[in-house]
Design a protein around this motif. Sequence first.
Motif, PDB file in Angstrom:
ATOM      1  N   THR A  58       0.884  -1.189   0.138  1.00 39.54           N
ATOM      2  CA  THR A  58       0.085   0.126   0.046  1.00 39.54           C
ATOM      3  C   THR A  58       0.930   1.264   0.051  1.00 39.54           C
ATOM      4  O   THR A  58       1.778   1.267   0.651  1.00 39.54           O
ATOM      5  N   LEU A  59       0.317   2.405  -0.906  1.00 40.01           N
ATOM      6  CA  LEU A  59       0.935   3.570  -0.696  1.00 40.01           C
ATOM      7  C   LEU A  59      -0.154   4.449  -0.076  1.00 40.01           C
ATOM      8  O   LEU A  59      -1.472   4.388  -0.568  1.00 40.01           O
ATOM      9  N   VAL A  60      -0.014   5.052   0.994  1.00 42.66           N
ATOM     10  CA  VAL A  60      -0.736   5.749   1.842  1.00 42.66           C
ATOM     11  C   VAL A  60      -0.557   7.321   1.285  1.00 42.66           C
ATOM     12  O   VAL A  60       0.389   7.805   1.581  1.00 42.66           O
ATOM     13  N   VAL A  61      -1.952   7.841   0.835  1.00 40.72           N
ATOM     14  CA  VAL A  61      -1.895   9.081   0.458  1.00 40.72           C
ATOM     15  C   VAL A  61      -2.659  10.027   1.223  1.00 40.72           C
ATOM     16  O   VAL A  61      -3.906   9.630   1.464  1.00 40.72           O
ATOM     17  N   LEU A  62      -2.377  11.217   1.605  1.00 44.08           N
ATOM     18  CA  LEU A  62      -3.280  12.052   2.431  1.00 44.08           C
ATOM     19  C   LEU A  62      -3.844  13.350   1.343  1.00 44.08           C
ATOM     20  O   LEU A  62      -2.987  13.980   0.668  1.00 44.08           O
ATOM     21  N   MET A  63      -5.083  13.359   1.117  1.00 48.55           N
ATOM     22  CA  MET A  63      -5.460  14.520   0.584  1.00 48.55           C
ATOM     23  C   MET A  63      -5.562  15.762   1.323  1.00 48.55           C
ATOM     24  O   MET A  63      -6.240  15.997   2.380  1.00 48.55           O
ATOM     25  N   THR A  64      -4.606  16.821   1.054  1.00 48.94           N
ATOM     26  CA  THR A  64      -4.694  17.939   1.954  1.00 48.94           C
ATOM     27  C   THR A  64      -4.173  19.162   0.970  1.00 48.94           C
ATOM     28  O   THR A  64      -3.260  19.112   0.233  1.00 48.94           O
ATOM     29  N   PRO A  65      -4.682  20.579   1.307  1.00 46.43           N
ATOM     30  CA  PRO A  65      -4.220  21.800   0.600  1.00 46.43           C
ATOM     31  C   PRO A  65      -2.663  21.800   0.904  1.00 46.43           C
ATOM     32  O   PRO A  65      -1.892  22.714   0.034  1.00 46.43           O
ATOM     33  N   GLN A  66      -2.127  21.351   1.968  1.00 44.24           N
ATOM     34  CA  GLN A  66      -0.674  21.500   2.298  1.00 44.24           C
ATOM     35  C   GLN A  66       0.075  20.308   1.723  1.00 44.24           C
ATOM     36  O   GLN A  66       1.318  20.511   1.848  1.00 44.24           O
ATOM     37  N   GLY A  67      -0.424  19.687   0.663  1.00 40.04           N
ATOM     38  CA  GLY A  67       0.446  18.617   0.030  1.00 40.04           C
ATOM     39  C   GLY A  67       0.855  19.052  -1.250  1.00 40.04           C
ATOM     40  O   GLY A  67       1.099  20.173  -1.414  1.00 40.04           O
ATOM     41  N   LYS A  68       1.918  18.240  -1.736  1.00 39.04           N
ATOM     42  CA  LYS A  68       2.560  18.509  -3.124  1.00 39.04           C
ATOM     43  C   LYS A  68       1.580  18.642  -4.111  1.00 39.04           C
ATOM     44  O   LYS A  68       0.352  17.734  -4.090  1.00 39.04           O
ATOM     45  N   ALA A  69       1.703  19.441  -5.161  1.00 37.24           N
ATOM     46  CA  ALA A  69       0.790  19.785  -6.186  1.00 37.24           C
ATOM     47  C   ALA A  69       0.502  18.506  -7.160  1.00 37.24           C
ATOM     48  O   ALA A  69       1.488  18.008  -7.527  1.00 37.24           O
ATOM     49  N   PHE A  70      -0.749  18.184  -7.454  1.00 43.99           N
ATOM     50  CA  PHE A  70      -1.028  16.850  -8.123  1.00 43.99           C
ATOM     51  C   PHE A  70      -0.984  17.318  -9.546  1.00 43.99           C
ATOM     52  O   PHE A  70      -1.491  18.107 -10.094  1.00 43.99           O
ATOM     53  N   GLN A  93       3.369   8.992  11.103  1.00 43.90           N
ATOM     54  CA  GLN A  93       3.567   7.571  11.330  1.00 43.90           C
ATOM     55  C   GLN A  93       3.079   6.722  10.099  1.00 43.90           C
ATOM     56  O   GLN A  93       3.527   5.701   9.719  1.00 43.90           O
ATOM     57  N   HIS A  94       2.286   7.194   9.082  1.00 36.75           N
ATOM     58  CA  HIS A  94       1.514   6.653   8.169  1.00 36.75           C
ATOM     59  C   HIS A  94       1.538   7.164   6.892  1.00 36.75           C
ATOM     60  O   HIS A  94       1.309   6.228   6.017  1.00 36.75           O
ATOM     61  N   VAL A  95       1.536   8.380   6.845  1.00 41.49           N
ATOM     62  CA  VAL A  95       1.588   8.729   5.250  1.00 41.49           C
ATOM     63  C   VAL A  95       2.809   8.773   4.420  1.00 41.49           C
ATOM     64  O   VAL A  95       3.968   9.385   4.884  1.00 41.49           O
ATOM     65  N   ASP A  96       2.498   8.039   3.070  1.00 43.07           N
ATOM     66  CA  ASP A  96       3.875   8.392   2.408  1.00 43.07           C
ATOM     67  C   ASP A  96       3.929   9.613   1.526  1.00 43.07           C
ATOM     68  O   ASP A  96       5.007  10.120   1.139  1.00 43.07           O
ATOM     69  N   LEU A  97       2.558   9.836   1.326  1.00 37.66           N
ATOM     70  CA  LEU A  97       2.667  11.287   0.151  1.00 37.66           C
ATOM     71  C   LEU A  97       1.540  11.844   0.464  1.00 37.66           C
ATOM     72  O   LEU A  97       0.332  11.516   0.681  1.00 37.66           O
ATOM     73  N   GLU A  98       1.876  13.184   0.833  1.00 40.45           N
ATOM     74  CA  GLU A  98       0.480  14.467   0.779  1.00 40.45           C
ATOM     75  C   GLU A  98       0.421  15.219  -0.406  1.00 40.45           C
ATOM     76  O   GLU A  98       1.180  15.711  -1.138  1.00 40.45           O
ATOM     77  N   LEU A  99      -0.991  14.998  -0.821  1.00 39.10           N
ATOM     78  CA  LEU A  99      -1.123  15.591  -2.189  1.00 39.10           C
ATOM     79  C   LEU A  99      -2.283  16.700  -1.967  1.00 39.10           C
ATOM     80  O   LEU A  99      -3.298  16.610  -1.220  1.00 39.10           O
ATOM     81  N   SER A 100      -1.912  17.734  -2.767  1.00 39.50           N
ATOM     82  CA  SER A 100      -3.073  18.933  -2.816  1.00 39.50           C
ATOM     83  C   SER A 100      -3.680  18.987  -4.513  1.00 39.50           C
ATOM     84  O   SER A 100      -2.577  18.629  -5.417  1.00 39.50           O
ATOM     85  N   ILE A 101      -4.858  18.883  -4.723  1.00 40.62           N
ATOM     86  CA  ILE A 101      -5.159  19.103  -6.122  1.00 40.62           C
ATOM     87  C   ILE A 101      -5.224  20.566  -6.605  1.00 40.62           C
ATOM     88  O   ILE A 101      -5.637  21.077  -7.792  1.00 40.62           O
ATOM     89  N   GLY A 102      -4.978  21.560  -5.716  1.00 34.52           N
ATOM     90  CA  GLY A 102      -4.899  22.974  -6.257  1.00 34.52           C
ATOM     91  C   GLY A 102      -4.918  23.952  -5.246  1.00 34.52           C
ATOM     92  O   GLY A 102      -5.121  23.506  -3.931  1.00 34.52           O
TER      93      GLY A 102
END
Length: 225
Positions: A79-91, A122-131
């Motif tokens: 599993t790759l754990v991805v967090l959806m957040t406006p603080q994330g890397k730009a998708f 502890q758990h998130v591999d990637l933080e992603l923001s859609i904009g």
Amino acid sequence: MEIDILTLFPEIALAPLNESIIKRAQEAGIATIRAHNLRDWATDKHRRTDDYLCGGGQGMLLLPGPLFDAIEELKRPDTLVVLMTPQGKAFKQAIARELSTHSHLLLICGHYEGVDHRVIEQHVDLELSIGDYVLTNGAIAAAVVTDAIVRLLPGALGDARSPEDESFSDPNLLEAPAYTKPADFRGLKVPEVLLSGHHAKIAEWKKQMALERTRTNRPDLLDSP
Ligand code: ADE
């Protein structure tokens, strides 16, 4: 490929994915998409999933307890754990392509002010923001990311269409304008060159128009590496 979405609003995440191309991809067994209600992992009698911020600040944060329990239940070795957040890397399309190569994604949707940071540590591999804007909840963002990934899976678009020759396949150029029939609609004409059958000229025209459109709508793309 399998995608699990963990959210307080499973219906919001799934609704746009149960139509058209993504629905057919699921029916064809190309993708399995599930949504889980975080509230099912709440332990107190009010089924609480959020609380106030330590140290003060506006809004509420998702508690670590239900998130840790849910992630530990849904997570597998692949599993790759991805967090959806406006603080994330730009998708971007390149990230969609990379994510489409994984066998299992777990998309975690924030709500209110987001999640307790220990979940990320502890758990998130990637933080992603859609904009660069703030949605009411990450389930909308998870649906966007899932759509962009699943349409790239082999067979999802059918044989006739390729995801390769479209905007963002060249990440620094938008697509040229496109026309269909009739050649003359209320006096509005399809550009002559597109009816000429001259492939080299058409390719050159498309390149020029793509550049012009990019300059007008997304000049930032021309400056980026
Ligand atoms: N949650 C709220 N806003 C978001 C955004 N812009 N991208 C990803 N998740 C979000």
